[in-house]
Design an enzyme around this catalytic site. Structure first.
Site, PDB file in Angstrom:
ATOM      1  N   PHE A   1      13.835  19.793  -1.149  1.00 52.79           N
ATOM      2  CA  PHE A   1      12.857  19.096  -0.770  1.00 52.79           C
ATOM      3  C   PHE A   1      13.099  18.676  -0.694  1.00 52.79           C
ATOM      4  O   PHE A   1      11.701  17.833  -0.082  1.00 52.79           O
ATOM      5  CB  PHE A   1      12.727  19.723  -2.936  1.00 52.79           C
ATOM      6  CG  PHE A   1      11.493  19.079  -2.939  1.00 52.79           C
ATOM      7  CD1 PHE A   1      10.116  19.489  -3.099  1.00 52.79           C
ATOM      8  CD2 PHE A   1      11.766  17.651  -4.001  1.00 52.79           C
ATOM      9  CE1 PHE A   1       8.648  18.843  -3.522  1.00 52.79           C
ATOM     10  CE2 PHE A   1      10.801  16.565  -4.911  1.00 52.79           C
ATOM     11  CZ  PHE A   1       9.086  17.621  -4.599  1.00 52.79           C
TER      12      PHE A   1
ATOM     13  N   ARG B   1     -10.931   4.636   9.180  1.00 56.40           N
ATOM     14  CA  ARG B   1      -9.573   3.870   7.493  1.00 56.40           C
ATOM     15  C   ARG B   1      -9.127   3.273   8.659  1.00 56.40           C
ATOM     16  O   ARG B   1      -8.553   3.906   9.786  1.00 56.40           O
ATOM     17  CB  ARG B   1      -9.226   5.297   7.516  1.00 56.40           C
ATOM     18  CG  ARG B   1     -10.025   4.993   5.710  1.00 56.40           C
ATOM     19  CD  ARG B   1      -9.639   6.624   5.187  1.00 56.40           C
ATOM     20  NE  ARG B   1      -8.673   7.300   5.691  1.00 56.40           N
ATOM     21  CZ  ARG B   1      -8.552   8.333   5.255  1.00 56.40           C
ATOM     22  NH1 ARG B   1      -8.411   8.812   3.840  1.00 56.40           N
ATOM     23  NH2 ARG B   1      -8.629   9.081   6.164  1.00 56.40           N
TER      24      ARG B   1
ATOM     25  N   TYR C   1       0.847  -1.273  -0.039  1.00 48.63           N
ATOM     26  CA  TYR C   1      -0.316  -0.038  -0.201  1.00 48.63           C
ATOM     27  C   TYR C   1       1.052   1.459   0.150  1.00 48.63           C
ATOM     28  O   TYR C   1       0.488   2.149  -0.650  1.00 48.63           O
ATOM     29  CB  TYR C   1      -1.269   0.502   0.921  1.00 48.63           C
ATOM     30  CG  TYR C   1      -1.956   1.471   0.943  1.00 48.63           C
ATOM     31  CD1 TYR C   1      -2.664   1.429   0.503  1.00 48.63           C
ATOM     32  CD2 TYR C   1      -1.211   2.398   2.403  1.00 48.63           C
ATOM     33  CE1 TYR C   1      -3.284   2.571   0.671  1.00 48.63           C
ATOM     34  CE2 TYR C   1      -2.232   3.445   2.702  1.00 48.63           C
ATOM     35  CZ  TYR C   1      -3.000   3.717   1.269  1.00 48.63           C
ATOM     36  OH  TYR C   1      -3.299   4.848   1.303  1.00 48.63           O
TER      37      TYR C   1
ATOM     38  N   ARG D   1       1.550   8.208  12.986  1.00 47.29           N
ATOM     39  CA  ARG D   1       0.662   9.854  13.944  1.00 47.29           C
ATOM     40  C   ARG D   1      -0.352   9.611  13.543  1.00 47.29           C
ATOM     41  O   ARG D   1      -1.007  10.631  14.601  1.00 47.29           O
ATOM     42  CB  ARG D   1       1.620  10.917  12.701  1.00 47.29           C
ATOM     43  CG  ARG D   1       1.528  11.998  13.353  1.00 47.29           C
ATOM     44  CD  ARG D   1       1.302  13.443  12.436  1.00 47.29           C
ATOM     45  NE  ARG D   1       0.865  13.241  11.174  1.00 47.29           N
ATOM     46  CZ  ARG D   1       1.399  14.100  10.126  1.00 47.29           C
ATOM     47  NH1 ARG D   1       2.424  15.285   9.881  1.00 47.29           N
ATOM     48  NH2 ARG D   1       0.512  13.741   9.633  1.00 47.29           N
TER      49      ARG D   1
END
Lengths: 482, 378
Positions: free
Chosen positions: A298, A238, A181, A228
């Protein structure tokens, strides 16, 4: 927080305030976007970027101009895909083909979608998706191909999950499913970004030969967020924590939230943290392959935030009550440290690894494994930036082969010793010549060295002063000639 | 993940394990007997006393009593066994010997072993050195590898390590030496070995637990330390023996960067941990349910001062205190290694993880204690 409570908070936490000010005052973006030069549709794209992304929009907009637009569009396209996947009001038979075909949709001029439910927060993005498509088609073909490929893979993965009734009812089952996933929603993003970076010449092409490193970058961020967000996710019905892990600690997933099971819940969250922490060294390795400062910032900012978040959630009972977040001051400090170089990011990782180690307790079923994972991060950093230098140690102990410099030093020393010898020889020689000249001159002028020497050998070091004894001396020496 | 490519299954021929009844030695013998990847046509053991740690008769291990400090004592055994591979593990323990004994066994004994190898046509000699040869026992060793210098005698404060280093140098110098160019040698440097029948580390830690003294921590526990499960060390020895056997069958000398003969290798569990975490895991395996709330942390400097005071005080009455400066230094020192060389050249990877190793070792001691109890009860 109200202004007053903020004032109170920062007066007791001056370090936090300092970090915030430091970031706001001193952070200079490597590049800044120039809206004046942008087309109307591009401006619209950035509007949606600001709207849909909390954490990424700022770092994206500081990217190198070459990558700015491709990365922003990549983000918006995946966001669009996500908005379709997330929306439970769209029936499966409509959702699945949309997901699977999304990589073609992004090339259909004028395509928009208003089938999202009214509560979907990002529904506007899809309503005006034509702007994104227009701009996407203007991007360099090489970048387009990468974005398209990842969109196809992610769309297929999401469709598989949407189809999987088991998954929808029971959540993620095994650790393998969990990682699959995370691969679809984050690992693929890491893959795509890496290809964009390498294509643009901003990252070492070797990263493409080690795909597990880009995968680790995505896994680390996604897994940390999943830990978290446990409370938020359960409230939205979920479940992403894999059953294979939580079933070791509690019977029913909901039991994690019951305060009387706190010890079990903490042990379970530790195992989740351990599972995520194991990617940390590969993330550092990945970042060593980035060649451009704006790209480094980034990728590094989210990673630093993730390790700090992992430390925050580690053995923290609050995660089962509410969504926890790192403080604004900490976030600013992390951003300052992550916009410099790999070394300072390594320091961040080491600091938080040590804090996790410090919170670790033998009561935890994974006590030793967590200790080993923290140690592994430290050892990896040490392999990048060694503190000890075997050559220096060899010199200290006077062992090992003397190196070139040492040999040179030795030679120079020998040379300077012989120079001093010749210098002394010259001085002594000069003195000798001068003295012999003086003695010779005195002898020619009639100096009686014979008398002086015999008098000296008799122990008379001072010449007599009265004239009588002077003539006596002379007479004594010259009497043979008479 | 794809399995690590393993060397083809090869027989080592006749193997002689010196010190094969000792802690490490008998684990090497066991692994030789049970290993599926390394075979041998005959296993023999030479030890000072061969009564303890013996394999069952059915394993056909031949045991010989001999004293390595005299050549005449071991040469007949070498001549009889005619070993192809000799693994030399014999040494007094770090805590259990006098200076004279270390010198005699480690240095003189190793000289005799080398000579016996050279005289009887042995092709491979694997020597058990120690990772402590590069430690001066007070400076940290941070991710150290084989490039680190061996501590010279004048800076080495542990006589044991000094003699191990000396012996290692002798062994490595004997590689392809004129006296017997056929003899290839290698040195294995394990870091802090522990395991079942361990005589130092695990029993000491179990004692701390039994005496209820787990509430102390010397230093800040940020120091990483390598502990190595004994079977992994045995595995490292066998890999080295295999590499030497393979090299001896080559007609040409291997390239420098892939050469095993004449080289030293660090062997660890490849997973350093914070020193006190290891101890706490041992206590946990013993049954401790405590966290760290009860722990009283004594800083390194305070610990050194305290240790010094205690040492003086106890010296006056002629005893050794429980807390010494040496202990403080050891438990607050960073000491871990980078074993890339062994991984690359020997194909080494630990076969038993750290946690499993601790559980096995503690389990063994618990079993032994139970047996003792039963004996007493009878």
């Amino acid at each position: 927080m109200g202004l007053l409570s903020q004032l109170l908070y920062y007066s007791f936490h001056p370090n936090q305030l300092r970090s915030i000010l430091q970031w706001k005052l001193w952070h200079e973006p490597v590049h800044t976007r120039d809206p004046a030069k942008e087309s109307a549709t591009l401006k619209e794209c950035f509007k949606y970027l600001n709207m849909t992304s909390r954490s990424f929009s700022a770092v994206i907009q500081e990217l190198n101009p070459e990558l700015l637009v491709p990365v922003a569009l990549f983000y918006l396209i995946l966001r669009g895909l996500d908005t379709i996947e997330d929306d439970m009001t769209i029936p499966l038979e409509k959702k699945e083909p949309l997901l699977r075909d999304f990589y073609n949709i992004i090339e259909k001029d004028g395509w928009t979608f208003n089938g999202n439910g009214p509560n979907e927060k990002d529904r506007d993005l899809l309503v005006h998706f034509d702007a994104i498509i227009t701009e996407f088609k203007l991007v360099k073909p090489a970048y387009q191909a990468i974005i398209k490929d990842i969109t196809k893979k992610m769309g297929d993965g999401m469709a598989d999950y949407a189809n999987n009734a088991e998954h929808n009812i029971n959540g993620v089952n095994t650790v393998e499913d969990y990682e699959l996933y995370c691969h679809y929603v984050a690992g693929l993003v890491g893959d795509g970004l890496t290809r964009l970076f390498v294509e643009g010449g901003f990252a070492n092409p070797a990263l493409l030969k080690r795909p597990e490193l880009a995968e680790a970058m995505g896994q680390f961020l996604q897994k940390t967020n999943i830990i978290r967000d446990i409370k938020e996710d359960i409230d939205d019905k979920r479940r992403f924590w894999p059953k294979e892990i939580w079933s070791k600690h509690v019977d029913k997933f909901e039991d994690l939230f019951d305060p009387k099971n706190l010890d079990a819940a903490l042990a379970c969250s530790s195992e989740m943290v351990l599972n995520s922490l194991r990617h940390a060294d590969e993330c550092l390795f990945y970042m060593a392959g980035i060649k451009d400062q704006s790209v480094f910032n980034f990728v590094a900012i989210p990673q630093s935030m993730a390790i700090a978040t992992l430390e925050l959630v580690f053995r923290n009972p609050k995660i089962f009550e509410r969504n926890v977040k790192i403080t604004k001051g900490d976030a600013c400090e992390l951003m300052t440290l992550s916009t410099q170089n790999l070394r300072s990011v390594c320091e961040v990782f080491q600091r938080y690894a040590r804090r996790i180690h410090k919170k670790n307790t033998p009561k935890d079923p994974n006590f030793l494994q967590i200790s080993m994972a923290c140690a592994k991060i430290e050892q990896f950093i040490e392999s990048l930036y060694p503190t000890q230098d075997p050559k220096a140690l060899s010199l200290m102990h006077g062992t090992g082969e003397p190196d070139e410099r040492q040999k040179k030093d030795k030679k120079a020393k020998e040379e300077s010793a012989s120079e001093i010898f010749y210098l002394l020889l010259a001085v002594v020689g000069t003195l000798l010549v001068i003295s012999s000249l003086m003695v010779g001159a005195a002898w020619i002028a009639g100096a009686r060295f014979d008398i002086a020497i015999s008098e000296l050998t008799n122990g008379k070091f001072f010449p007599p002063t009265d004239p009588a004894s002077i003539s006596a001396v002379v007479r004594q020496h010259d009497h043979g000639e008479l | 993940m794809a399995p690590v490519p393993s060397l083809p299954k090869k027989s080592l021929g006749k193997v002689l394990v010196i010190g094969g009844c000792g802690f490490l030695g008998h684990h090497i013998v066991s692994l030789l007997v049970t290993s599926s990847s390394t075979t041998s046509s005959q296993i023999s053991v030479l030890d000072l006393h061969t009564t303890r740690n013996r394999r069952p008769e059915s394993d056909n291990v031949a045991y010989f009593d001999g004293d390595i400090t005299t050549l005449s004592s071991i040469l007949p055994i070498f001549e009889k066994v005619k070993p192809d591979v000799v693994i030399h593990t014999a040494s007094p323990t770090l805590a259990g010997g006098s200076k004279a004994m270390y010198q005699k066994v480690n240095v003189e004994g190793t000289k005799c072993v080398i000579e016996a190898c050279q005289k009887t046509g042995v092709t491979a000699l694997v020597y058990t050195s120690s990772a402590s040869v590069i430690s001066d026992n007070s400076s940290d060793l941070i991710n150290a590898d084989e490039r680190w210098p061996v501590i010279p005698p004048k800076a080495q404060t542990e006589y044991y390590s000094q003699t191990k280093a000396e012996a290692e140098a002798l062994v490595l110098a004997a590689n392809r030496a004129p006296a017997s160019p056929k003899l290839l040698t290698v040195s294995i440097r394990p870091a802090t070995i522990f395991g079942p029948s361990d005589v130092q580390l695990i029993p000491a830690m179990i004692n701390v637990y039994r005496n209820g003294q787990t509430g102390f921590q010397l230093g800040d526990n940020q120091n990483l330390f390598d502990f190595t499960y004994v079977e992994n060390v045995a595995h490292g020895h066998l890999l080295a023996a295999r590499a030497l056997s393979a090299t001896s069958q080559l007609n040409i000398k291997p390239l420098d960067h892939e050469r095993v003969d004449g080289e030293a290798f660090f062997i660890t569990n490849d997973s350093p941990v914070y020193f006190w975490d290891f101890a706490r895991m041992v206590w946990k395996a013993c049954g401790s349910t405590l966290g760290t709330e009860h722990v009283w942390v004594i800083g390194k400097d305070a610990g050194l001062a305290l240790g010094g005071l205690l040492e003086w005080g106890f010296w006056l009455v002629g005893r050794t205190p429980k807390l010494t400066r040496r202990q403080v230094r050891y438990s607050s020192m960073t000491r871990y290694y980078d074993i890339s060389k062994a991984k690359k050249l020997l194909g080494y990877a630990p076969i038993v993880g750290l946690q499993e190793g601790i559980e096995r070792a503690v389990g063994w001691f618990m079993e032994e204690a139970k047996k003792e109890e039963e004996k007493k009860g009878q």
